[in-house]
Design a protein around this motif. Structure first.
Motif, PDB file in Angstrom:
ATOM      1  N   ARG A   1      33.201  39.759  37.938  1.00  0.00           N
ATOM      2  CA  ARG A   1      34.523  40.005  38.512  1.00  0.00           C
ATOM      3  C   ARG A   1      35.246  38.693  38.782  1.00  0.00           C
ATOM      4  O   ARG A   1      36.461  38.594  38.585  1.00  0.00           O
ATOM      5  CB  ARG A   1      34.392  40.804  39.813  1.00  0.00           C
ATOM      6  CG  ARG A   1      35.741  41.188  40.420  1.00  0.00           C
ATOM      7  CD  ARG A   1      35.575  41.994  41.697  1.00  0.00           C
ATOM      8  NE  ARG A   1      36.867  42.291  42.280  1.00  0.00           N
ATOM      9  CZ  ARG A   1      37.044  42.880  43.462  1.00  0.00           C
ATOM     10  NH1 ARG A   1      35.979  43.259  44.178  1.00  0.00           N
ATOM     11  NH2 ARG A   1      38.253  43.102  43.926  1.00  0.00           N
TER      12      ARG A   1
ATOM     13  N   PHE B   1      41.118  34.167  35.514  1.00  0.00           N
ATOM     14  CA  PHE B   1      42.033  33.940  34.398  1.00  0.00           C
ATOM     15  C   PHE B   1      43.280  34.821  34.454  1.00  0.00           C
ATOM     16  O   PHE B   1      44.038  34.888  33.492  1.00  0.00           O
ATOM     17  CB  PHE B   1      41.307  34.175  33.062  1.00  0.00           C
ATOM     18  CG  PHE B   1      40.204  33.195  32.805  1.00  0.00           C
ATOM     19  CD1 PHE B   1      40.488  31.862  32.532  1.00  0.00           C
ATOM     20  CD2 PHE B   1      38.873  33.596  32.840  1.00  0.00           C
ATOM     21  CE1 PHE B   1      39.474  30.954  32.295  1.00  0.00           C
ATOM     22  CE2 PHE B   1      37.852  32.695  32.601  1.00  0.00           C
ATOM     23  CZ  PHE B   1      38.153  31.372  32.335  1.00  0.00           C
ATOM     24  N   THR B   2      43.481  35.517  35.553  1.00  0.00           N
ATOM     25  CA  THR B   2      44.674  36.338  35.712  1.00  0.00           C
ATOM     26  C   THR B   2      45.592  35.702  36.746  1.00  0.00           C
ATOM     27  O   THR B   2      45.123  35.033  37.676  1.00  0.00           O
ATOM     28  CB  THR B   2      44.311  37.764  36.158  1.00  0.00           C
ATOM     29  OG1 THR B   2      43.598  37.715  37.399  1.00  0.00           O
ATOM     30  CG2 THR B   2      43.442  38.454  35.111  1.00  0.00           C
ATOM     31  N   SER B   3      46.868  35.881  36.600  1.00  0.00           N
ATOM     32  CA  SER B   3      47.842  35.338  37.546  1.00  0.00           C
ATOM     33  C   SER B   3      48.069  36.353  38.678  1.00  0.00           C
ATOM     34  O   SER B   3      47.817  37.556  38.501  1.00  0.00           O
ATOM     35  CB  SER B   3      49.164  35.040  36.826  1.00  0.00           C
ATOM     36  OG  SER B   3      49.678  36.237  36.241  1.00  0.00           O
TER      37      SER B   3
ATOM     38  N   ARG C   1      36.673  37.422  35.585  1.00  0.00           N
ATOM     39  CA  ARG C   1      37.800  38.247  35.179  1.00  0.00           C
ATOM     40  C   ARG C   1      39.046  37.911  35.994  1.00  0.00           C
ATOM     41  O   ARG C   1      40.156  37.842  35.453  1.00  0.00           O
ATOM     42  CB  ARG C   1      37.429  39.723  35.338  1.00  0.00           C
ATOM     43  CG  ARG C   1      38.499  40.669  34.781  1.00  0.00           C
ATOM     44  CD  ARG C   1      38.031  42.105  34.752  1.00  0.00           C
ATOM     45  NE  ARG C   1      37.773  42.609  36.096  1.00  0.00           N
ATOM     46  CZ  ARG C   1      36.604  43.004  36.538  1.00  0.00           C
ATOM     47  NH1 ARG C   1      35.536  42.934  35.748  1.00  0.00           N
ATOM     48  NH2 ARG C   1      36.439  43.461  37.765  1.00  0.00           N
ATOM     49  N   GLU C   2      38.855  37.676  37.274  1.00  0.00           N
ATOM     50  CA  GLU C   2      40.001  37.414  38.158  1.00  0.00           C
ATOM     51  C   GLU C   2      40.548  35.991  38.009  1.00  0.00           C
ATOM     52  O   GLU C   2      41.735  35.760  38.196  1.00  0.00           O
ATOM     53  CB  GLU C   2      39.598  37.640  39.619  1.00  0.00           C
ATOM     54  CG  GLU C   2      39.239  39.067  39.973  1.00  0.00           C
ATOM     55  CD  GLU C   2      40.478  39.929  40.222  1.00  0.00           C
ATOM     56  OE1 GLU C   2      41.602  39.388  40.165  1.00  0.00           O
ATOM     57  OE2 GLU C   2      40.302  41.127  40.467  1.00  0.00           O
TER      58      GLU C   2
ATOM     59  N   ASN D   1      45.676  40.521  46.926  1.00  0.00           N
ATOM     60  CA  ASN D   1      44.355  40.643  46.312  1.00  0.00           C
ATOM     61  C   ASN D   1      43.377  39.754  47.077  1.00  0.00           C
ATOM     62  O   ASN D   1      43.339  38.539  46.873  1.00  0.00           O
ATOM     63  CB  ASN D   1      44.403  40.225  44.845  1.00  0.00           C
ATOM     64  CG  ASN D   1      43.093  40.473  44.122  1.00  0.00           C
ATOM     65  OD1 ASN D   1      42.059  40.695  44.740  1.00  0.00           O
ATOM     66  ND2 ASN D   1      43.131  40.440  42.798  1.00  0.00           N
TER      67      ASN D   1
ATOM     68  N   LYS E   1      40.871  37.526  44.917  1.00  0.00           N
ATOM     69  CA  LYS E   1      41.448  36.333  44.297  1.00  0.00           C
ATOM     70  C   LYS E   1      41.756  35.270  45.342  1.00  0.00           C
ATOM     71  O   LYS E   1      41.519  34.076  45.121  1.00  0.00           O
ATOM     72  CB  LYS E   1      42.718  36.706  43.525  1.00  0.00           C
ATOM     73  CG  LYS E   1      43.416  35.510  42.868  1.00  0.00           C
ATOM     74  CD  LYS E   1      44.605  35.950  42.052  1.00  0.00           C
ATOM     75  CE  LYS E   1      44.149  36.591  40.765  1.00  0.00           C
ATOM     76  NZ  LYS E   1      43.505  35.588  39.860  1.00  0.00           N
TER      77      LYS E   1
END
Length: 260
Positions: free
Chosen positions: A27, A33-35, A30-31, A136, A139
């Protein structure tokens, strides 16, 4: 309950824990690399974990260099090999002793701090409040802390190694009347890029494990103040065990690589 059932239950709990930590790590990747990226929180965590750990690492490194040289010098003197002291100390500290000792020190300071901080936020339902408000929490709280430990620990280890070598140089200057210039010339003659590279690479893994286990234990803390203490304690214990495992794997791979 029979002994066999007890062993089976413990094995099942252990495998469940390994699976949960693996999912937690997946997780994270995955997180990350996300904005959006929480830049301010990341920089704050770098300061908290790097700058505020520098004194502890520095004092530990200085004493390590002093003690290691004081303990090793009589043996080398009996063999007439005191001239080997700078190369022996530098290779030992840079390759193995420094990364492991400083990682364990940071596991106690940073890992327990992360576990206690996130655990208290979990118990007081601050993490749930962040989810309700649309933030979030994974994150903001987890990704930033794991990235900060992964980045800061190699820098702390390099700084600790340098201070440890300076402490060793002081003993050599006092006991063997070796000048600082001669001492560090021998140190840099002994050290090669192949000595520094594996130690630096595994220090990134050390930092990642410290952040991952600390965040996992705190983020999944059970209710109550007892759970916060347990999360902090488990973060240090689990991290310390994994550091030795990673160190063994890194040394094994390095030996195979350089033998080839």
């Amino acid at each position: 309950m029979s002994k066999k059932n007890t062993i089976t239950t413990k094995a099942k709990l252990f495998l469940d824990e390994v699976g949960d930590i693996t999912y937690f790590a997946i997780r994270f990747f995955r997180e990350v690399f996300t904005s959006p990226f929480e830049r301010k929180e990341f920089l704050r965590q770098c300061y908290q974990m790097g700058n505020r750990s520098l004194v502890l690492v520095g004092v530990t490194g200085f004493i390590l260099g002093l003690v290691f040289t004081l303990q090793s010098r009589p043996t080398l003197a009996e063999l007439g090999a005191t001239s080997w002291m700078p190369s022996m100390v530098s290779l030992s500290i840079v390759r193995e002793i420094g990364p492991v000792i400083f990682a364990l020190i940071c596991a106690g300071r940073i890992g327990s701090g992360i576990g206690a901080e996130l655990g208290s936020m979990k118990v007081t339902e601050q993490i749930d409040a962040m989810e309700v408000s649309g933030t979030n929490p994974f994150k903001y709280l987890v990704v930033t802390r794991i990235l900060a430990t992964t980045l800061m620990l190699p820098l702390l280890i390099l700084m600790g190694d340098a201070i440890a070598l300076f402490g060793s140089a002081i003993i050599e200057n006092l006991k063997g009347e070796v000048s600082y210039l001669l001492y560090f010339n021998k140190v840099f003659d002994a050290l090669q890029f192949s000595d520094l590279l594996p130690a630096t690479i595994k220090s990134f893994f050390f930092g990642f494990v410290i952040g991952l286990i600390g965040c996992y234990k705190g983020y999944n803390c059970s209710k109550g103040t007892v759970g916060v203490g347990k999360a902090s304690n488990d973060a240090v214990v689990y991290t310390s065990m994994l550091l030795f495992v990673i160190d063994f794997i890194a040394v094994f791979i390095t030996d195979i690589f350089f033998e080839i």
